[in-house]
Design a protein around this motif. Structure first.
Motif, PDB file in Angstrom:
ATOM      1  N   ALA A 219       0.631  -1.362  -0.025  1.00 14.33           N
ATOM      2  CA  ALA A 219      -0.336  -0.052   0.121  1.00 14.33           C
ATOM      3  C   ALA A 219       1.191   1.654  -0.002  1.00 14.33           C
ATOM      4  O   ALA A 219       0.755   1.886   0.869  1.00 14.33           O
ATOM      5  N   ILE A 220       1.421   1.374  -0.986  1.00 17.22           N
ATOM      6  CA  ILE A 220       2.865   3.022  -1.404  1.00 17.22           C
ATOM      7  C   ILE A 220       2.262   3.212  -2.375  1.00 17.22           C
ATOM      8  O   ILE A 220       2.955   2.507  -3.741  1.00 17.22           O
ATOM      9  N   PRO A 221       1.517   3.813  -2.862  1.00 21.96           N
ATOM     10  CA  PRO A 221       0.898   4.132  -4.182  1.00 21.96           C
ATOM     11  C   PRO A 221       2.512   4.341  -5.724  1.00 21.96           C
ATOM     12  O   PRO A 221       1.960   4.230  -6.442  1.00 21.96           O
ATOM     13  N   SER A 222       3.664   4.444  -4.752  1.00 21.88           N
ATOM     14  CA  SER A 222       4.628   4.818  -5.727  1.00 21.88           C
ATOM     15  C   SER A 222       5.440   3.189  -6.310  1.00 21.88           C
ATOM     16  O   SER A 222       5.757   3.421  -7.016  1.00 21.88           O
ATOM     17  N   ASN A 223       4.840   2.735  -4.982  1.00 22.79           N
ATOM     18  CA  ASN A 223       5.343   1.215  -5.062  1.00 22.79           C
ATOM     19  C   ASN A 223       4.560   0.317  -5.050  1.00 22.79           C
ATOM     20  O   ASN A 223       4.517  -0.285  -4.575  1.00 22.79           O
ATOM     21  N   PRO A 224       3.147  -0.192  -5.640  1.00 26.39           N
ATOM     22  CA  PRO A 224       2.126  -0.608  -5.553  1.00 26.39           C
ATOM     23  C   PRO A 224       2.491  -2.474  -5.618  1.00 26.39           C
ATOM     24  O   PRO A 224       1.694  -2.876  -6.687  1.00 26.39           O
ATOM     25  N   LEU A 225       3.489  -2.885  -5.278  1.00 28.65           N
ATOM     26  CA  LEU A 225       4.367  -4.825  -6.074  1.00 28.65           C
ATOM     27  C   LEU A 225       2.619  -4.925  -5.349  1.00 28.65           C
ATOM     28  O   LEU A 225       2.310  -5.225  -4.236  1.00 28.65           O
ATOM     29  N   ILE A 226       2.735  -6.050  -5.731  1.00 22.06           N
ATOM     30  CA  ILE A 226       1.654  -7.271  -6.211  1.00 22.06           C
ATOM     31  C   ILE A 226       3.358  -8.581  -4.884  1.00 22.06           C
ATOM     32  O   ILE A 226       4.005  -9.359  -5.681  1.00 22.06           O
ATOM     33  N   ILE A 227       1.962  -8.258  -3.639  1.00 22.86           N
ATOM     34  CA  ILE A 227       3.176  -8.937  -2.293  1.00 22.86           C
ATOM     35  C   ILE A 227       2.407 -10.048  -2.718  1.00 22.86           C
ATOM     36  O   ILE A 227       3.400 -11.732  -2.155  1.00 22.86           O
ATOM     37  N   GLU A 228       1.457 -10.995  -2.669  1.00 17.91           N
ATOM     38  CA  GLU A 228       0.819 -11.982  -2.620  1.00 17.91           C
ATOM     39  C   GLU A 228      -0.340 -12.941  -3.667  1.00 17.91           C
ATOM     40  O   GLU A 228      -0.968 -11.622  -4.035  1.00 17.91           O
ATOM     41  N   THR A 229      -0.446 -13.309  -3.974  1.00 23.40           N
ATOM     42  CA  THR A 229      -1.501 -14.080  -5.198  1.00 23.40           C
ATOM     43  C   THR A 229      -1.896 -15.081  -4.694  1.00 23.40           C
ATOM     44  O   THR A 229      -1.619 -16.058  -3.992  1.00 23.40           O
ATOM     45  N   LYS A 230      -3.404 -14.844  -4.448  1.00 26.74           N
ATOM     46  CA  LYS A 230      -3.696 -16.326  -3.889  1.00 26.74           C
ATOM     47  C   LYS A 230      -5.301 -17.119  -5.025  1.00 26.74           C
ATOM     48  O   LYS A 230      -6.407 -15.457  -5.999  1.00 26.74           O
ATOM     49  N   PHE A 231      -5.547 -17.635  -5.469  1.00 26.94           N
ATOM     50  CA  PHE A 231      -6.925 -18.171  -6.307  1.00 26.94           C
ATOM     51  C   PHE A 231      -7.406 -19.703  -5.298  1.00 26.94           C
ATOM     52  O   PHE A 231      -7.221 -20.074  -4.739  1.00 26.94           O
ATOM     53  N   ASN A 232      -9.368 -18.477  -5.739  1.00 26.61           N
ATOM     54  CA  ASN A 232      -9.992 -18.839  -4.071  1.00 26.61           C
ATOM     55  C   ASN A 232     -11.191 -20.324  -5.404  1.00 26.61           C
ATOM     56  O   ASN A 232     -11.762 -19.706  -7.216  1.00 26.61           O
ATOM     57  N   THR A 233     -10.364 -21.568  -5.326  1.00 23.10           N
ATOM     58  CA  THR A 233     -11.655 -22.651  -6.075  1.00 23.10           C
ATOM     59  C   THR A 233     -13.414 -22.112  -5.713  1.00 23.10           C
ATOM     60  O   THR A 233     -13.440 -24.068  -6.179  1.00 23.10           O
ATOM     61  N   SER A 234     -13.774 -22.301  -4.556  1.00 25.00           N
ATOM     62  CA  SER A 234     -14.645 -22.871  -4.112  1.00 25.00           C
ATOM     63  C   SER A 234     -15.561 -22.579  -4.401  1.00 25.00           C
ATOM     64  O   SER A 234     -17.160 -23.234  -4.529  1.00 25.00           O
ATOM     65  N   LYS A 235     -16.101 -21.813  -5.516  1.00 29.39           N
ATOM     66  CA  LYS A 235     -17.196 -21.185  -6.259  1.00 29.39           C
ATOM     67  C   LYS A 235     -16.688 -21.599  -8.052  1.00 29.39           C
ATOM     68  O   LYS A 235     -17.726 -20.626  -8.510  1.00 29.39           O
ATOM     69  N   ILE A 236     -16.372 -21.954  -8.554  1.00 30.03           N
ATOM     70  CA  ILE A 236     -15.754 -22.177  -9.789  1.00 30.03           C
ATOM     71  C   ILE A 236     -17.130 -22.802 -10.224  1.00 30.03           C
ATOM     72  O   ILE A 236     -17.220 -23.990  -9.882  1.00 30.03           O
ATOM     73  N   PRO A 237     -17.494 -22.484 -11.917  1.00 30.20           N
ATOM     74  CA  PRO A 237     -18.150 -23.225 -11.725  1.00 30.20           C
ATOM     75  C   PRO A 237     -17.988 -24.314 -12.863  1.00 30.20           C
ATOM     76  O   PRO A 237     -16.359 -24.661 -13.175  1.00 30.20           O
ATOM     77  N   ASP A 238     -19.303 -25.477 -13.702  1.00 31.64           N
ATOM     78  CA  ASP A 238     -18.699 -26.318 -13.244  1.00 31.64           C
ATOM     79  C   ASP A 238     -17.788 -26.572 -15.263  1.00 31.64           C
ATOM     80  O   ASP A 238     -17.952 -25.477 -15.958  1.00 31.64           O
ATOM     81  N   GLY A 239     -16.341 -27.575 -15.645  1.00 27.69           N
ATOM     82  CA  GLY A 239     -16.413 -27.166 -17.185  1.00 27.69           C
ATOM     83  C   GLY A 239     -14.566 -26.681 -16.565  1.00 27.69           C
ATOM     84  O   GLY A 239     -13.749 -27.078 -17.144  1.00 27.69           O
ATOM     85  N   ILE A 240     -14.525 -26.252 -15.984  1.00 24.44           N
ATOM     86  CA  ILE A 240     -12.870 -25.661 -15.211  1.00 24.44           C
ATOM     87  C   ILE A 240     -12.614 -25.608 -14.083  1.00 24.44           C
ATOM     88  O   ILE A 240     -11.532 -24.840 -13.393  1.00 24.44           O
ATOM     89  N   GLY A 241     -12.772 -26.856 -13.255  1.00 26.04           N
ATOM     90  CA  GLY A 241     -11.824 -27.121 -11.966  1.00 26.04           C
ATOM     91  C   GLY A 241     -10.522 -26.937 -12.138  1.00 26.04           C
ATOM     92  O   GLY A 241      -9.823 -26.868 -10.942  1.00 26.04           O
ATOM     93  N   SER A 242     -10.126 -27.850 -13.143  1.00 26.94           N
ATOM     94  CA  SER A 242      -9.198 -28.483 -13.082  1.00 26.94           C
ATOM     95  C   SER A 242      -8.275 -27.628 -13.577  1.00 26.94           C
ATOM     96  O   SER A 242      -7.163 -27.751 -13.111  1.00 26.94           O
TER      97      SER A 242
END
Length: 262
Positions: A219-242
């Motif tokens: 949360a530094i506007p001059s350096n908004p580095l992405i610290i962490e990435t998460k993918f949530n699989t709990s609500k994924i529609p049919d066909g793309i779960g894998s």
């Protein structure tokens, strides 16, 4: 003008600018299995931002009398003209060997032009590189290349149409999923611990995302580095779960240390 986040926190000067930084990233899921670490060096140049990265890769060399592997170093280089005005980023799961130049892509940063909108509690259209990044930037026929091609075809934006036999409800669900997964909102603001030059420190972060993707941003506007990435699989529609499970397993990266590169 970017709106600063209000935190009573004095962070080191080297965090104010995306320049001369050394980064250590871990896959938070694969590391539990002995998994993957990437290291990157960031340099701010007259023409934009350069990122030089490397990681160790294990390559199978035989099966008899038991599985044998060799470890090799994989390296890559990325350049982007700016992180100030972009509509996509390029997460670590997308990195491949070789030299790559990207346009209107903020690489490992959240675009600065979108931060003020999020801070005002509005949503923004944003692709984390999953749906609209140039697949030519990926290693051809790699697992991530094949996964993204199939995912895009299923959601109707790939080079091939969705399966003709797909139920209409599934097609509607996938269309809705695409809209939601590319619409980001500010979810929370907090502080988190990280290593800065080898010392455990606290930094301010913003958590942005949707039901399927969550990004934790410095949360530094001059350096908004992405610290962490998460993918949530709990609500994924049919066909793309894998597909989404693959992204979760191999794309859940976190920066565990930031250093000032001399």
């Amino acid at each position: 003008m970017l709106i600063p986040v209000s935190f009573s926190f004095a962070y080191p000067d080297f965090l104010r600018d995306p320049d001369a930084l050394s980064l250590t990233l871990e896959n938070t899921i694969q590391n539990e299995r002995g998994g993957s670490t990437k290291r990157a060096v960031v340099k701010n140049t007259a023409s934009g931002i350069d990122v030089l990265w490397q990681s160790l890769s294990r390559e199978k060399t035989g099966n008899e009398p038991w599985p044998a592997y060799k470890v090799k170093t994989v390296k890559g280089f990325f350049h982007t003209d700016t992180i100030a005005d972009a509509d996509s980023c390029f997460l670590p799961i997308l990195w491949s060997p070789g030299n790559k130049t990207l346009e209107r892509n903020s690489l490992m940063w959240f675009p600065q032009n979108l931060l003020a909108t999020l801070k005002n509690k509005k949503t923004v259209a944003f692709d984390a590189g999953i749906f609209f990044s140039d697949l030519a930037l990926l290693e051809s026929n790699s697992e991530i290349d094949i996964t993204l091609q199939s995912l895009r075809n299923m959601t109707g934006i790939g080079s091939s149409p969705p399966p003709a036999a797909a139920p209409k409800k599934q097609i509607r669900d996938l269309s809705s999923f695409l809209t939601q997964a590319t619409t980001f909102a500010l979810q929370s603001q907090k502080e988190t611990d990280i290593l800065l030059n080898g010392n455990k420190e606290t930094i301010p972060v913003m958590v942005v995302g949707n039901s399927f993707i969550e990004l934790t941003i410095l949360a530094i506007p001059s350096n908004p580095l992405i610290i962490e990435t998460k993918f949530n699989t709990s609500k994924i529609p049919d066909g793309i779960g894998s597909h989404w499970n693959y992204l979760k397993n191999w794309g859940s990266f976190k920066i565990i240390e930031i250093g000032a590169k001399e």
